[in-house]
Design an enzyme around this catalytic site. Structure first.
Site, mmCIF file in Angstrom:
data_model
loop_
_atom_site.group_PDB
_atom_site.id
_atom_site.type_symbol
_atom_site.label_atom_id
_atom_site.label_comp_id
_atom_site.label_asym_id
_atom_site.label_seq_id
_atom_site.Cartn_x
_atom_site.Cartn_y
_atom_site.Cartn_z
ATOM 1 N N GLU A 166 51.876 -13.158 17.660
ATOM 2 C CA GLU A 166 51.681 -14.436 16.972
ATOM 3 C C GLU A 166 51.535 -14.330 15.451
ATOM 4 O OE1 GLU A 166 48.468 -16.419 18.933
ATOM 5 O OE2 GLU A 166 49.713 -16.898 20.649
ATOM 6 N N GLU A 351 51.303 -15.156 27.246
ATOM 7 C CA GLU A 351 49.958 -15.733 27.342
ATOM 8 C C GLU A 351 50.055 -17.183 27.810
ATOM 9 O OE1 GLU A 351 47.305 -15.539 23.948
ATOM 10 O OE2 GLU A 351 48.052 -13.554 23.421
HETATM 11 C C1 LIG Z 1 47.030 -21.465 19.126
HETATM 12 O O1 LIG Z 1 47.037 -20.938 20.423
HETATM 13 C C2 LIG Z 1 47.650 -19.673 20.465
HETATM 14 O O2 LIG Z 1 48.857 -19.704 21.136
HETATM 15 C C3 LIG Z 1 46.759 -18.650 21.067
HETATM 16 C C4 LIG Z 1 45.748 -18.770 22.002
HETATM 17 N N1 LIG Z 1 45.248 -17.513 22.145
HETATM 18 C C5 LIG Z 1 45.934 -16.683 21.311
HETATM 19 N N2 LIG Z 1 46.865 -17.387 20.687
HETATM 20 C C6 LIG Z 1 45.629 -15.234 21.067
HETATM 21 O O3 LIG Z 1 46.799 -14.458 21.256
HETATM 22 C C7 LIG Z 1 44.491 -14.755 21.936
HETATM 23 O O4 LIG Z 1 43.950 -13.602 21.314
HETATM 24 C C8 LIG Z 1 43.461 -15.882 22.116
HETATM 25 O O5 LIG Z 1 42.299 -15.416 22.774
HETATM 26 C C9 LIG Z 1 44.123 -16.999 22.947
HETATM 27 C C10 LIG Z 1 43.167 -18.130 23.335
HETATM 28 O O6 LIG Z 1 42.797 -18.823 22.183
#
Ligand SMILES: CO[C@H](O)c1c[n+]2c([nH]1)[C@H](O)[C@@H](O)[C@H](O)[C@H]2CO
Length: 447
Positions: A166, A351
């Protein structure tokens, strides 16, 4: 016609990230990361929570692999802590740090679980931040050198690598709005950090092609943007939001240029990029990891900096504890959108998950999480719908295996399918874990 189903060989797994689960951030020669610094800066993380212990996965990894085995997981997506491997970010290799991941990978394979390794999930070595971090163009080489250490050690046993997790969140959170490490709020820095993340991605892919024998890709978060009305201002705001969050990374990787809206969004803060950078960024990748959580119904908002766009809360919808609308059709739409815009590249949902308050255990050894079971069921159905419409989705990684440190929100938000009692470190598979185990055992037929 047989009901839509998941293909044979679909990869069912779960995901975590080093700083969120491991604990022991400085053990065995590891160097501090920017998150170690960030959490130890008063006022930046809710309740003063830190990753000093987290889920103690650095020490309890065997127990956690056994839980994965009992749930029937076929894959485990985790990230490597760069500063365990290279405490100063470059130079001296800390072999004790390498050994941790070496042992973890062997244990996963011994238990029939495929490792999917993310090289960077936000925890930059603090020593590199002192040298400019993602603002220093040299970081593409630093990152490629680190990646090469990992490829040499694990490639072959690890057959699916992701360079970055991300880049949008790293940039928006760490350099524009400042809610995440390293906590900068600078609209001139954000584009530079973002561009260097993409350059580093390209350099690592290039390095992999020299020695790697398997697959490497990129993990992006995609949040589909639905316009709140046909008002031209809302339509334009939605286009800006889609460019900023969803196309800012995919267009350079697949097309070799940024969306045109980036200049409009950042104005004078958007540099003219050297054309040779895009040749580096546009290295062909073997798969794309898509992280999906929610959608955004988007409208124009003159006061929303720098996008001039904001999300509109949906009256009838269910919202998670992180304030995200539960909207499973958005996952189908997202997977179809990627195929439509960028071609039918193999996709993994790397995810997908939800934070809901877990009620006190109804009976000892049981954690009921009906809202998370519903979320999982609906979103797996959404993946199946995309597959039925021809999208080459090859796997799904539930976020997250364990309740863990939700970055600046500390331990206040629980995403795990396995409950963690952070006082005792006791793990308890939730109802969602038992549901997911049945889904895996039937390759989705029970949905
Ligand atoms: C803005 O949402 C993102 O797609 C996103 C959500 N999340 C994420 N990225 C991250 O990759 C994880 O480390 C977070 O724990 C998880 C939950 O918040």
């Amino acid at each position: 016609m047989c009901a839509a189903q998941f293909p044979n060989g679909f990869l069912w797994g779960s995901a975590t990230a080093a700083y969120q689960v491991e604990g022991s951030p400085l053990a065995d020669g590891a160097g501090p990361s920017i998150w170690h610094r960030f959490v130890h800066t008063p006022g930046l993380v809710r309740d003063g929570d830190t990753g000093d212990v987290a889920c103690d996965h650095y020490r309890r990894w065997k127990e956690d692999v056994a839980i994965m085995r009992r749930l029937g997981l076929q894959a485990y997506r985790f990230s490597v802590s760069w500063s365990r491997i290279l405490p100063a970010g470059t130079g001296h290799v800390n072999y004790a740090g390498l050994d941790f991941y070496d042992r973890l990978v062997d244990a996963l394979l011994e238990n029939g679980i495929e490792p999917l390794v993310t090289l960077y999930h936000w925890d930059l070595p603090a020593a590199l931040d002192d040298r400019g971090g993602w603002l220093n163009p040299e970081i593409s080489k630093w990152f490629a050198d680190y990646a090469e250490v990992m490829f040499r050690k694990l490639d072959g046993r690890v057959k699916k690598w992701a360079t970055l997790n991300e880049p949008w969140v790293v940039t928006d959170g760490g350099y524009l709005h400042g809610a995440l490490a390293p906590g900068h709020r600078n609209r001139f820095e954000a584009p530079i950090a973002s561009h260097n993340l993409l350059r580093a991605h390209g350099a690592a892919v290039q390095a992999y092609r020299a020695t790697g024998r398997h697959e490497i890709g990129l993990v992006v978060n995609i949040e589909p943007k639905y316009r709140a009305s046909d008002d031209p201002a809302d339509v334009a705001a939605t286009a800006r939001a889609e460019a900023y969050m969803n196309r800012q990374y995919l267009d350079p990787v697949f097309f070799g240029h940024y969306p045109k809206e980036m200049v409009e969004i950042f104005g004078e803060a958007w540099p003219d990029w050297p054309s040779e950078d895009f040749a580096l960024i546009q290295q062909p990748i073997d798969f794309l990891g898509v992280n999906y959580y929610t959608r955004s119904v988007t409208r124009f908002d003159a006061n929303a900096w720098p996008l001039k766009a904001c999300a509109v809360r949906q009256k009838q919808a269910t919202y998670t504890e992180t304030g995200w609308e539960v909207f499973a059709p958005g996952l189908t739409e997202t997977l179809l959108w990627v195929k439509r815009c960028y071609g039918n590249i193999p996709l993994y949902v790397t995810e997908n998950g939800s934070a809901f308050f877990d009620p006190p255990t109804a009976a000892k050894g049981r954690v009921e999480d009906p809202l998370r079971v519903d979320y999982l069921r609906e979103h797996l159905g959404a993946v199946r719908d995309a597959i039925a419409q021809g999208v080459d989705v090859r796997g799904y990684m539930a976020w997250s295996l364990l309740d863990n440190l939700e970055w600046s929100l500390g331990y206040s938000k629980r995403f795990g399918i396995v409950h963690v009692n952070f006082a005792t470190q006791q793990r308890t598979p939730k109802d969602s874990a038992h549901f997911y185990a049945k889904v895996i055992a039937s390759n989705g037929a029970v949905l």
